[in-house]
Design a protein around this motif. Structure first.
Motif, PDB file in Angstrom:
ATOM      1  N   UNK A  74       0.833  -1.447   0.056  1.00  0.00           N
ATOM      2  CA  UNK A  74       0.227  -0.305  -0.548  1.00  0.00           C
ATOM      3  C   UNK A  74       0.606   1.221   0.301  1.00  0.00           C
ATOM      4  N   UNK A  75       1.861   0.932   0.668  1.00  0.00           N
ATOM      5  CA  UNK A  75       3.247   2.286   0.978  1.00  0.00           C
ATOM      6  C   UNK A  75       3.713   2.306  -0.751  1.00  0.00           C
ATOM      7  N   UNK A  76       3.872   1.231  -1.024  1.00  0.00           N
ATOM      8  CA  UNK A  76       4.421   1.301  -2.671  1.00  0.00           C
ATOM      9  C   UNK A  76       3.425   2.247  -3.449  1.00  0.00           C
ATOM     10  N   UNK A  77       2.187   1.734  -3.736  1.00  0.00           N
ATOM     11  CA  UNK A  77       1.129   2.465  -4.637  1.00  0.00           C
ATOM     12  C   UNK A  77       1.042   4.249  -3.992  1.00  0.00           C
ATOM     13  N   UNK A  78       1.403   4.471  -2.766  1.00  0.00           N
ATOM     14  CA  UNK A  78       0.893   5.057  -2.469  1.00  0.00           C
ATOM     15  C   UNK A  78       2.278   6.569  -3.553  1.00  0.00           C
ATOM     16  N   UNK A  79       2.854   5.881  -2.709  1.00  0.00           N
ATOM     17  CA  UNK A  79       4.668   6.273  -3.467  1.00  0.00           C
ATOM     18  C   UNK A  79       4.546   6.989  -5.012  1.00  0.00           C
ATOM     19  N   UNK A  80       4.150   5.894  -5.532  1.00  0.00           N
ATOM     20  CA  UNK A  80       3.377   5.543  -7.083  1.00  0.00           C
ATOM     21  C   UNK A  80       2.859   7.270  -7.409  1.00  0.00           C
ATOM     22  N   UNK A  81       1.999   7.310  -7.018  1.00  0.00           N
ATOM     23  CA  UNK A  81       0.874   7.648  -7.135  1.00  0.00           C
ATOM     24  C   UNK A  81       1.170   9.826  -6.726  1.00  0.00           C
ATOM     25  N   UNK A 125       9.598  11.525  -7.236  1.00  0.00           N
ATOM     26  CA  UNK A 125      10.959  10.917  -5.428  1.00  0.00           C
ATOM     27  C   UNK A 125      11.435   9.191  -6.426  1.00  0.00           C
ATOM     28  N   UNK A 126      10.615   8.363  -7.294  1.00  0.00           N
ATOM     29  CA  UNK A 126      10.787   7.515  -7.550  1.00  0.00           C
ATOM     30  C   UNK A 126      11.378   7.561  -9.198  1.00  0.00           C
ATOM     31  N   UNK A 127      11.335   8.648  -9.616  1.00  0.00           N
ATOM     32  CA  UNK A 127      11.808   8.657 -10.821  1.00  0.00           C
ATOM     33  C   UNK A 127      13.181   8.429 -11.070  1.00  0.00           C
ATOM     34  N   UNK A 128      13.657   9.403  -9.676  1.00  0.00           N
ATOM     35  CA  UNK A 128      14.882  10.025  -9.686  1.00  0.00           C
ATOM     36  C   UNK A 128      15.748   8.734  -9.150  1.00  0.00           C
ATOM     37  N   UNK A 129      15.107   7.596  -9.039  1.00  0.00           N
ATOM     38  CA  UNK A 129      16.480   6.232  -8.136  1.00  0.00           C
ATOM     39  C   UNK A 129      16.124   5.229  -8.490  1.00  0.00           C
ATOM     40  N   UNK A 130      17.619   4.573  -8.905  1.00  0.00           N
ATOM     41  CA  UNK A 130      17.973   3.994  -9.563  1.00  0.00           C
ATOM     42  C   UNK A 130      17.993   2.405  -9.424  1.00  0.00           C
ATOM     43  N   UNK A 131      16.991   1.759 -10.171  1.00  0.00           N
ATOM     44  CA  UNK A 131      16.714   0.193  -9.238  1.00  0.00           C
ATOM     45  C   UNK A 131      17.095  -0.231  -8.049  1.00  0.00           C
ATOM     46  N   UNK A 132      18.494  -0.325  -8.281  1.00  0.00           N
ATOM     47  CA  UNK A 132      19.254  -0.814  -6.672  1.00  0.00           C
ATOM     48  C   UNK A 132      18.584  -0.019  -5.598  1.00  0.00           C
ATOM     49  N   UNK A 133      18.362   1.397  -5.872  1.00  0.00           N
ATOM     50  CA  UNK A 133      17.503   1.989  -4.950  1.00  0.00           C
ATOM     51  C   UNK A 133      16.199   2.093  -4.325  1.00  0.00           C
ATOM     52  N   UNK A 134      15.649   1.441  -5.814  1.00  0.00           N
ATOM     53  CA  UNK A 134      14.160   0.961  -5.178  1.00  0.00           C
ATOM     54  C   UNK A 134      13.907  -0.254  -4.409  1.00  0.00           C
ATOM     55  N   UNK A 135      14.886  -1.067  -4.892  1.00  0.00           N
ATOM     56  CA  UNK A 135      15.292  -2.151  -3.968  1.00  0.00           C
ATOM     57  C   UNK A 135      15.014  -1.423  -2.570  1.00  0.00           C
ATOM     58  N   UNK A 136      16.041  -1.234  -2.356  1.00  0.00           N
ATOM     59  CA  UNK A 136      16.273  -0.911  -0.905  1.00  0.00           C
ATOM     60  C   UNK A 136      15.529   0.150  -0.099  1.00  0.00           C
ATOM     61  N   UNK A 137      13.812   0.743  -1.035  1.00  0.00           N
ATOM     62  CA  UNK A 137      13.264   1.314  -0.521  1.00  0.00           C
ATOM     63  C   UNK A 137      12.221   0.398  -0.409  1.00  0.00           C
ATOM     64  N   UNK A 138      12.447  -0.263  -1.088  1.00  0.00           N
ATOM     65  CA  UNK A 138      10.947  -1.279  -0.761  1.00  0.00           C
ATOM     66  C   UNK A 138      11.226  -2.326   0.556  1.00  0.00           C
ATOM     67  N   UNK A 139      12.916  -2.431   0.819  1.00  0.00           N
ATOM     68  CA  UNK A 139      13.069  -3.280   1.390  1.00  0.00           C
ATOM     69  C   UNK A 139      13.285  -2.401   3.022  1.00  0.00           C
ATOM     70  N   UNK A 140      13.354  -1.232   2.642  1.00  0.00           N
ATOM     71  CA  UNK A 140      13.550  -0.724   3.886  1.00  0.00           C
ATOM     72  C   UNK A 140      11.781  -0.348   4.545  1.00  0.00           C
ATOM     73  N   UNK A 141      10.688  -0.219   3.816  1.00  0.00           N
ATOM     74  CA  UNK A 141       9.431  -0.545   4.136  1.00  0.00           C
ATOM     75  C   UNK A 141       9.145  -1.959   4.778  1.00  0.00           C
TER      76      UNK A 141
END
Length: 64
Positions: free
Chosen positions: A31-38, A43-59
């Motif tokens: 649900x948080x990831x959906x919120x982030x995307x919307x 913020x997500x557009x500026x992240x690399x794939x690795x940074x997005x994976x790290x964000x999802x793990x942190x969530x």
């Protein structure tokens, strides 16, 4: 059973008051990831794939 929560604030976004709630860590983080995307797509557009994976793990780690 209590719902789990994850806030944008806990992820470092001090200006957003959104709180995702779910039955388990996966649902809550999803649900948080959906919120982030919307709402925070810029913020997500500026992240690399690795940074997005790290964000999802942190969530998942911060769900309580």
């Amino acid at each position: 059973m209590n719902e789990l929560e994850l806030s944008c604030f806990s992820l470092g976004n001090m200006e957003c008051g959104f709180v995702a709630r779910g039955k388990n860590s996966e649902e809550t983080a999803s649900k948080m990831l959906v919120h982030f995307k919307q709402v925070h797509a810029n913020v997500l557009a500026k992240m690399s794939g690795e940074q997005r994976k790290a964000l999802e793990q942190r969530m998942k780690e911060l769900v309580h």
